[in-house]
Design a protein around this motif. Structure first.
Motif, PDB file in Angstrom:
ATOM      1  N   THR A  84       0.824  -1.215   0.000  1.00 11.48           N
ATOM      2  CA  THR A  84       0.000   0.000   0.000  1.00 11.48           C
ATOM      3  C   THR A  84       0.858   1.264   0.000  1.00 11.48           C
ATOM      4  O   THR A  84       1.828   1.379   0.735  1.00 11.48           O
ATOM      5  CB  THR A  84      -0.930   0.006   1.226  1.00 11.48           C
ATOM      6  OG1 THR A  84      -1.846  -1.078   1.110  1.00 11.48           O
ATOM      7  CG2 THR A  84      -1.717   1.305   1.317  1.00 11.48           C
ATOM      8  N   GLN A  85       0.474   2.214  -0.856  1.00 14.09           N
ATOM      9  CA  GLN A  85       1.104   3.536  -0.906  1.00 14.09           C
ATOM     10  C   GLN A  85       0.004   4.597  -0.840  1.00 14.09           C
ATOM     11  O   GLN A  85      -0.981   4.505  -1.569  1.00 14.09           O
ATOM     12  CB  GLN A  85       1.855   3.743  -2.229  1.00 14.09           C
ATOM     13  CG  GLN A  85       3.055   2.857  -2.456  1.00 14.09           C
ATOM     14  CD  GLN A  85       3.614   3.076  -3.858  1.00 14.09           C
ATOM     15  OE1 GLN A  85       2.922   2.883  -4.848  1.00 14.09           O
ATOM     16  NE2 GLN A  85       4.859   3.485  -3.933  1.00 14.09           N
ATOM     17  N   ASP A  86       0.189   5.602  -0.018  1.00 13.76           N
ATOM     18  CA  ASP A  86      -0.771   6.704   0.011  1.00 13.76           C
ATOM     19  C   ASP A  86      -0.729   7.480  -1.298  1.00 13.76           C
ATOM     20  O   ASP A  86      -1.754   7.885  -1.840  1.00 13.76           O
ATOM     21  CB  ASP A  86      -0.491   7.639   1.184  1.00 13.76           C
ATOM     22  CG  ASP A  86      -0.990   7.055   2.507  1.00 13.76           C
ATOM     23  OD1 ASP A  86      -1.958   6.264   2.470  1.00 13.76           O
ATOM     24  OD2 ASP A  86      -0.402   7.368   3.554  1.00 13.76           O
ATOM     25  N   LYS A  87       0.490   7.689  -1.802  1.00 11.93           N
ATOM     26  CA  LYS A  87       0.644   8.331  -3.111  1.00 11.93           C
ATOM     27  C   LYS A  87       1.767   7.631  -3.869  1.00 11.93           C
ATOM     28  O   LYS A  87       2.917   7.638  -3.414  1.00 11.93           O
ATOM     29  CB  LYS A  87       0.952   9.824  -2.962  1.00 11.93           C
ATOM     30  CG  LYS A  87       0.994  10.526  -4.318  1.00 11.93           C
ATOM     31  CD  LYS A  87       0.903  12.032  -4.185  1.00 11.93           C
ATOM     32  CE  LYS A  87       0.818  12.676  -5.569  1.00 11.93           C
ATOM     33  NZ  LYS A  87       0.650  14.136  -5.501  1.00 11.93           N
ATOM     34  N   PRO A  88       1.463   7.042  -5.013  1.00  8.84           N
ATOM     35  CA  PRO A  88       2.482   6.321  -5.791  1.00  8.84           C
ATOM     36  C   PRO A  88       3.355   7.281  -6.591  1.00  8.84           C
ATOM     37  O   PRO A  88       3.292   7.352  -7.819  1.00  8.84           O
ATOM     38  CB  PRO A  88       1.654   5.406  -6.688  1.00  8.84           C
ATOM     39  CG  PRO A  88       0.367   6.154  -6.879  1.00  8.84           C
ATOM     40  CD  PRO A  88       0.127   6.906  -5.600  1.00  8.84           C
ATOM     41  N   LYS A 135      -3.785   3.354  -5.431  1.00 13.53           N
ATOM     42  CA  LYS A 135      -4.289   4.721  -5.586  1.00 13.53           C
ATOM     43  C   LYS A 135      -3.705   5.423  -6.807  1.00 13.53           C
ATOM     44  O   LYS A 135      -3.886   6.628  -6.984  1.00 13.53           O
ATOM     45  CB  LYS A 135      -4.015   5.527  -4.323  1.00 13.53           C
ATOM     46  CG  LYS A 135      -4.871   5.059  -3.143  1.00 13.53           C
ATOM     47  CD  LYS A 135      -4.656   5.900  -1.907  1.00 13.53           C
ATOM     48  CE  LYS A 135      -5.566   5.406  -0.775  1.00 13.53           C
ATOM     49  NZ  LYS A 135      -5.292   6.104   0.495  1.00 13.53           N
ATOM     50  N   LEU A 136      -3.038   4.667  -7.681  1.00 14.46           N
ATOM     51  CA  LEU A 136      -2.516   5.276  -8.903  1.00 14.46           C
ATOM     52  C   LEU A 136      -3.659   5.847  -9.743  1.00 14.46           C
ATOM     53  O   LEU A 136      -3.569   6.959 -10.251  1.00 14.46           O
ATOM     54  CB  LEU A 136      -1.717   4.251  -9.724  1.00 14.46           C
ATOM     55  CG  LEU A 136      -1.146   4.783 -11.040  1.00 14.46           C
ATOM     56  CD1 LEU A 136      -0.159   5.923 -10.798  1.00 14.46           C
ATOM     57  CD2 LEU A 136      -0.469   3.661 -11.837  1.00 14.46           C
ATOM     58  N   VAL A 137      -4.738   5.086  -9.867  1.00 13.22           N
ATOM     59  CA  VAL A 137      -5.861   5.552 -10.684  1.00 13.22           C
ATOM     60  C   VAL A 137      -6.455   6.843 -10.115  1.00 13.22           C
ATOM     61  O   VAL A 137      -6.805   7.765 -10.872  1.00 13.22           O
ATOM     62  CB  VAL A 137      -6.935   4.447 -10.836  1.00 13.22           C
ATOM     63  CG1 VAL A 137      -7.563   4.072  -9.494  1.00 13.22           C
ATOM     64  CG2 VAL A 137      -8.024   4.889 -11.813  1.00 13.22           C
ATOM     65  N   ASP A 138      -6.576   6.957  -8.798  1.00 13.67           N
ATOM     66  CA  ASP A 138      -7.080   8.183  -8.168  1.00 13.67           C
ATOM     67  C   ASP A 138      -6.232   9.378  -8.585  1.00 13.67           C
ATOM     68  O   ASP A 138      -6.750  10.441  -8.944  1.00 13.67           O
ATOM     69  CB  ASP A 138      -7.033   8.086  -6.637  1.00 13.67           C
ATOM     70  CG  ASP A 138      -7.644   6.819  -6.070  1.00 13.67           C
ATOM     71  OD1 ASP A 138      -8.482   6.912  -5.176  1.00 13.67           O
ATOM     72  OD2 ASP A 138      -7.264   5.714  -6.520  1.00 13.67           O
ATOM     73  N   ASN A 139      -4.910   9.175  -8.519  1.00 12.05           N
ATOM     74  CA  ASN A 139      -3.982  10.262  -8.815  1.00 12.05           C
ATOM     75  C   ASN A 139      -3.951  10.605 -10.301  1.00 12.05           C
ATOM     76  O   ASN A 139      -3.833  11.781 -10.661  1.00 12.05           O
ATOM     77  CB  ASN A 139      -2.581   9.896  -8.314  1.00 12.05           C
ATOM     78  CG  ASN A 139      -2.443  10.037  -6.812  1.00 12.05           C
ATOM     79  OD1 ASN A 139      -2.160  11.113  -6.307  1.00 12.05           O
ATOM     80  ND2 ASN A 139      -2.667   8.950  -6.084  1.00 12.05           N
ATOM     81  N   LEU A 140      -4.073   9.603 -11.152  1.00 17.33           N
ATOM     82  CA  LEU A 140      -4.116   9.873 -12.596  1.00 17.33           C
ATOM     83  C   LEU A 140      -5.365  10.676 -12.961  1.00 17.33           C
ATOM     84  O   LEU A 140      -5.297  11.614 -13.761  1.00 17.33           O
ATOM     85  CB  LEU A 140      -4.075   8.560 -13.386  1.00 17.33           C
ATOM     86  CG  LEU A 140      -2.739   7.802 -13.356  1.00 17.33           C
ATOM     87  CD1 LEU A 140      -2.889   6.449 -14.037  1.00 17.33           C
ATOM     88  CD2 LEU A 140      -1.627   8.617 -14.036  1.00 17.33           C
ATOM     89  N   LEU A 141      -6.487  10.307 -12.372  1.00 14.57           N
ATOM     90  CA  LEU A 141      -7.719  11.064 -12.615  1.00 14.57           C
ATOM     91  C   LEU A 141      -7.566  12.510 -12.130  1.00 14.57           C
ATOM     92  O   LEU A 141      -7.974  13.457 -12.808  1.00 14.57           O
ATOM     93  CB  LEU A 141      -8.905  10.394 -11.912  1.00 14.57           C
ATOM     94  CG  LEU A 141      -9.400   9.076 -12.528  1.00 14.57           C
ATOM     95  CD1 LEU A 141     -10.396   8.408 -11.589  1.00 14.57           C
ATOM     96  CD2 LEU A 141     -10.048   9.317 -13.895  1.00 14.57           C
ATOM     97  N   ALA A 142      -6.961  12.666 -10.970  1.00 12.96           N
ATOM     98  CA  ALA A 142      -6.756  14.005 -10.418  1.00 12.96           C
ATOM     99  C   ALA A 142      -5.830  14.843 -11.295  1.00 12.96           C
ATOM    100  O   ALA A 142      -5.960  16.073 -11.356  1.00 12.96           O
ATOM    101  CB  ALA A 142      -6.186  13.904  -9.003  1.00 12.96           C
ATOM    102  N   GLU A 143      -4.896  14.160 -11.989  1.00 14.47           N
ATOM    103  CA  GLU A 143      -3.969  14.860 -12.887  1.00 14.47           C
ATOM    104  C   GLU A 143      -4.609  15.173 -14.238  1.00 14.47           C
ATOM    105  O   GLU A 143      -4.007  15.843 -15.076  1.00 14.47           O
ATOM    106  CB  GLU A 143      -2.715  13.998 -13.110  1.00 14.47           C
ATOM    107  CG  GLU A 143      -1.860  13.799 -11.882  1.00 14.47           C
ATOM    108  CD  GLU A 143      -0.888  14.951 -11.647  1.00 14.47           C
ATOM    109  OE1 GLU A 143      -0.810  15.835 -12.524  1.00 14.47           O
ATOM    110  OE2 GLU A 143      -0.245  14.959 -10.576  1.00 14.47           O
ATOM    111  N   GLY A 144      -5.810  14.638 -14.469  1.00 16.83           N
ATOM    112  CA  GLY A 144      -6.510  14.948 -15.706  1.00 16.83           C
ATOM    113  C   GLY A 144      -6.413  13.901 -16.799  1.00 16.83           C
ATOM    114  O   GLY A 144      -6.863  14.123 -17.928  1.00 16.83           O
ATOM    115  N   TYR A 145      -5.834  12.738 -16.488  1.00 16.69           N
ATOM    116  CA  TYR A 145      -5.772  11.664 -17.491  1.00 16.69           C
ATOM    117  C   TYR A 145      -7.178  11.093 -17.703  1.00 16.69           C
ATOM    118  O   TYR A 145      -7.947  10.929 -16.751  1.00 16.69           O
ATOM    119  CB  TYR A 145      -4.798  10.570 -17.055  1.00 16.69           C
ATOM    120  CG  TYR A 145      -3.355  11.008 -17.147  1.00 16.69           C
ATOM    121  CD1 TYR A 145      -2.643  10.887 -18.329  1.00 16.69           C
ATOM    122  CD2 TYR A 145      -2.709  11.576 -16.046  1.00 16.69           C
ATOM    123  CE1 TYR A 145      -1.309  11.312 -18.425  1.00 16.69           C
ATOM    124  CE2 TYR A 145      -1.384  12.009 -16.128  1.00 16.69           C
ATOM    125  CZ  TYR A 145      -0.691  11.868 -17.322  1.00 16.69           C
ATOM    126  OH  TYR A 145       0.615  12.294 -17.407  1.00 16.69           O
TER     127      TYR A 145
END
Length: 207
Positions: free
Chosen positions: A23-27, A54-64
């Motif tokens: 588990t990573q909070d932010k990858p 949580k990679l998908v969460d962060n990618l969505l947040a980045e606009g991917y």
């Protein structure tokens, strides 16, 4: 249900994220690799073994906008869907063993953190790489346990890699861009040593 799938369904139905070593909070490392390719936000990205990452969460947040998440465990994917809420509708979800995955499209970016090292036989690795060579259009990022990483993960033996071993495994079809090592601090404060390498698809591939 086959034994491998049963194992992972059991892991994700009996443990919370904070009880899983990966588990990573932010990858951060994965995100930095993906951004380094400088592809448009519409680039097709697949996260292999992305489960409850949580990679998908962060990618969505980045606009991917073109993200696929594959995992053998339906329970893992359902956890992420629940976490994302309505945003889960923006993602393509695939429940499949990577060895049985038959993509219908090519992906600009293939990302794999801690799935490849669970493939321990030549035939498993060959199957994985055959699929990747056919369906990766531009770049691949792979993160595995390094030579000084653990022998096992989630009760299963894994295959550890050095930079040269990982490069050699992918040399038919992919050219190494760069490799880095990382000490991953688990939720229970132990350290796992990873190696991450990025690769660019080669024009010449021998089958």
């Amino acid at each position: 249900m086959n034994t491998k799938k049963q194992h992972w369904e059991n892991v994700y139905t009996t443990k919370t994220s904070n009880q899983l070593s990966w588990t990573q909070d932010k990858p951060t490392t994965s995100l930095e690799f993906i951004k380094s390719y400088k592809l448009p936000k519409s680039a097709s990205i697949i996260d292999i073994g992305g489960g409850d990452s949580k990679l998908v969460d962060n990618l969505l947040a980045e606009g991917y906008t073109n993200i696929t998440v594959l995992d053998i465990s339906e329970a893992a994917i359902n956890k992420t869907k629940l976490r994302l809420g309505d945003d889960s509708k923006k993602v393509a979800w695939v429940i499949s063993d990577i060895e049985k995955f038959k993509p219908t499209i090519q992906y600009d970016i293939w990302h794999d953190r801690a799935t490849f090292h669970f493939l321990t036989t030549k035939s498993q690795i060959k199957t994985y790489l055959y699929t990747a060579k056919k369906h990766v259009k531009s770049y691949m990022t792979i993160g595995t346990f390094s030579e000084t990483g653990p022998e096992k993960c989630s009760g299963l033996f894994i295959k550890k890699y050095s930079e040269s071993e990982l490069t050699a495994a992918l040399e038919n079809g992919f050219k190494k861009v760069k490799c880095i090592t990382e000490n991953h601090l688990t939720p229970f404060k132990t350290t796992q040593h990873f190696i991450y390498c990025s690769f660019k698809k080669s024009k010449r591939v021998n089958h």
